[in-house]
Design an enzyme around this catalytic site. Structure first.
Site, PDB file in Angstrom:
ATOM      1  N   ASN A 156     -18.047  -8.648  10.433  1.00 46.31           N
ATOM      2  CA  ASN A 156     -17.137  -9.383  11.303  1.00 46.31           C
ATOM      3  C   ASN A 156     -17.737 -10.671  11.854  1.00 46.31           C
ATOM      4  O   ASN A 156     -16.998 -11.555  12.284  1.00 46.31           O
ATOM      5  CB  ASN A 156     -16.725  -8.467  12.469  1.00 46.31           C
ATOM      6  CG  ASN A 156     -16.076  -9.223  13.594  1.00 46.31           C
ATOM      7  OD1 ASN A 156     -14.927  -9.658  13.493  1.00 46.31           O
ATOM      8  ND2 ASN A 156     -16.811  -9.401  14.686  1.00 46.31           N
TER       9      ASN A 156
ATOM     10  N   THR B 261      -9.503 -15.481  21.378  1.00 45.48           N
ATOM     11  CA  THR B 261     -10.856 -15.098  21.770  1.00 45.48           C
ATOM     12  C   THR B 261     -11.620 -16.371  22.133  1.00 45.48           C
ATOM     13  O   THR B 261     -11.068 -17.471  22.110  1.00 45.48           O
ATOM     14  CB  THR B 261     -11.597 -14.387  20.619  1.00 45.48           C
ATOM     15  OG1 THR B 261     -11.855 -15.340  19.570  1.00 45.48           O
ATOM     16  CG2 THR B 261     -10.780 -13.234  20.049  1.00 45.48           C
TER      17      THR B 261
ATOM     18  N   TYR C 205     -14.517 -24.649   7.220  1.00 45.05           N
ATOM     19  CA  TYR C 205     -14.275 -23.288   7.702  1.00 45.05           C
ATOM     20  C   TYR C 205     -13.443 -22.504   6.688  1.00 45.05           C
ATOM     21  O   TYR C 205     -13.781 -21.365   6.328  1.00 45.05           O
ATOM     22  CB  TYR C 205     -13.554 -23.338   9.047  1.00 45.05           C
ATOM     23  CG  TYR C 205     -13.082 -22.000   9.533  1.00 45.05           C
ATOM     24  CD1 TYR C 205     -13.979 -21.057  10.028  1.00 45.05           C
ATOM     25  CD2 TYR C 205     -11.727 -21.664   9.487  1.00 45.05           C
ATOM     26  CE1 TYR C 205     -13.541 -19.826  10.467  1.00 45.05           C
ATOM     27  CE2 TYR C 205     -11.281 -20.437   9.934  1.00 45.05           C
ATOM     28  CZ  TYR C 205     -12.192 -19.517  10.419  1.00 45.05           C
ATOM     29  OH  TYR C 205     -11.751 -18.290  10.842  1.00 45.05           O
TER      30      TYR C 205
END
Length: 253
Positions: A100, A201, A166
């Site tokens: 993760n 987040t 990314y």
């Protein structure tokens, strides 16, 4: 008219009670939410990240009898091997690895420094490779299968104009997962690529996202992705989910 109640067979589910699941990037966000949900499902969880003070708090929350914190820099192959070995030493085996750990930054191809881009590439892709590579030999030696869950992104399916590098790392994760599925299936090892859209987040805060931005309220929650992870692991062994994309109702695809 008399109503006849029909018998319904409940969905088949594999219990995670007593299984050993190692989670990288477990100090916050998706990783921490997954650790909590795995703990609730009865799994023993091994938590890896650099911010060990956060891991220690999470261990206390889950329970020290079923959780272990391990300092981990995922870019280091040896630290990944030590992380997995710590799981085996503590709980006797390892059943699942959740790769993760990841970082993100947004902007054009010229907008970030060489060092920042190198770090993102190494954490997101190399770190995934080293985590999986550390776990697979143990799965094979144990002889009863295992699970590899790679937390990628919908950016690995269709990258946006402000996230080329990314997205490249996420495409690489999806490609890795697909190839590993074809390699490892005969060993009874399942490989799942989890591909959420944006999640509310601390991810990319200060690197393209702004803390407190009202737009984040429409994003997925860490618990939504944790649900995906746990559901993939709870499938009966006769099934596997190779790729699962997820958006909130407030996000376009």
């Amino acid at each position: 008219m008399q109503l006849v109640e029909e018998d319904h067979m409940p969905a088949e589910k594999r219990s995670l009670a007593g299984t050993v699941v190692a989670v990288t990037g477990a100090s916050a966000g998706i990783g921490a939410a997954a650790a909590r949900l795995l703990g609730e499902a009865g799994a023993n969880v091994v938590l890896g990240a650099r911010r060990t003070e956060r891991l220690d708090a999470l261990v206390e929350e889950i329970g020290a009898d079923r959780a272990l914190a391990v300092s981990l820099e995922v870019r280091d192959p040896e630290q990944n091997r030590a992380f997995v070995q710590a799981a085996v030493d503590r709980f006797g085996r390892i059943d699942s690895i959740v790769a993760n750990a990841g970082i993100g930054m947004y902007g054009g191809i010229e907008d970030s420094s060489d060092d920042d881009l190198t770090r993102m590439i190494e954490v997101n892709f190399s770190g995934t490779v080293w985590s999986v590579r550390a776990a697979v030999p143990h799965f094979r030696r144990q002889g009863d299968g295992g699970d590899v869950v790679i937390v990628s992104s919908v950016a690995g399916l269709r990258g946006g104009a402000d996230e080329a590098v990314y997205a490249g790392t996420k495409f690489a994760q999806v490609g890795l997962a697909g190839s590993l599925d074809r390699e490892l299936r005969e060993d009874g090892i399942r490989v799942s690529a989890i591909c959420p859209a944006g999640v509310e987040t601390e991810f990319a805060i200060g690197a393209g996202r702004t803390e407190g931005d009202p737009a984040l309220a429409a994003y997925l929650r860490p618990e939504d992705v944790a649900f995906q992870i746990v559901t993939a692991l709870e499938q009966p062994r006769r099934l596997r989910t190779t790729l699962w994309a997820q958006w909130s109702m407030g996000q376009g695809s």
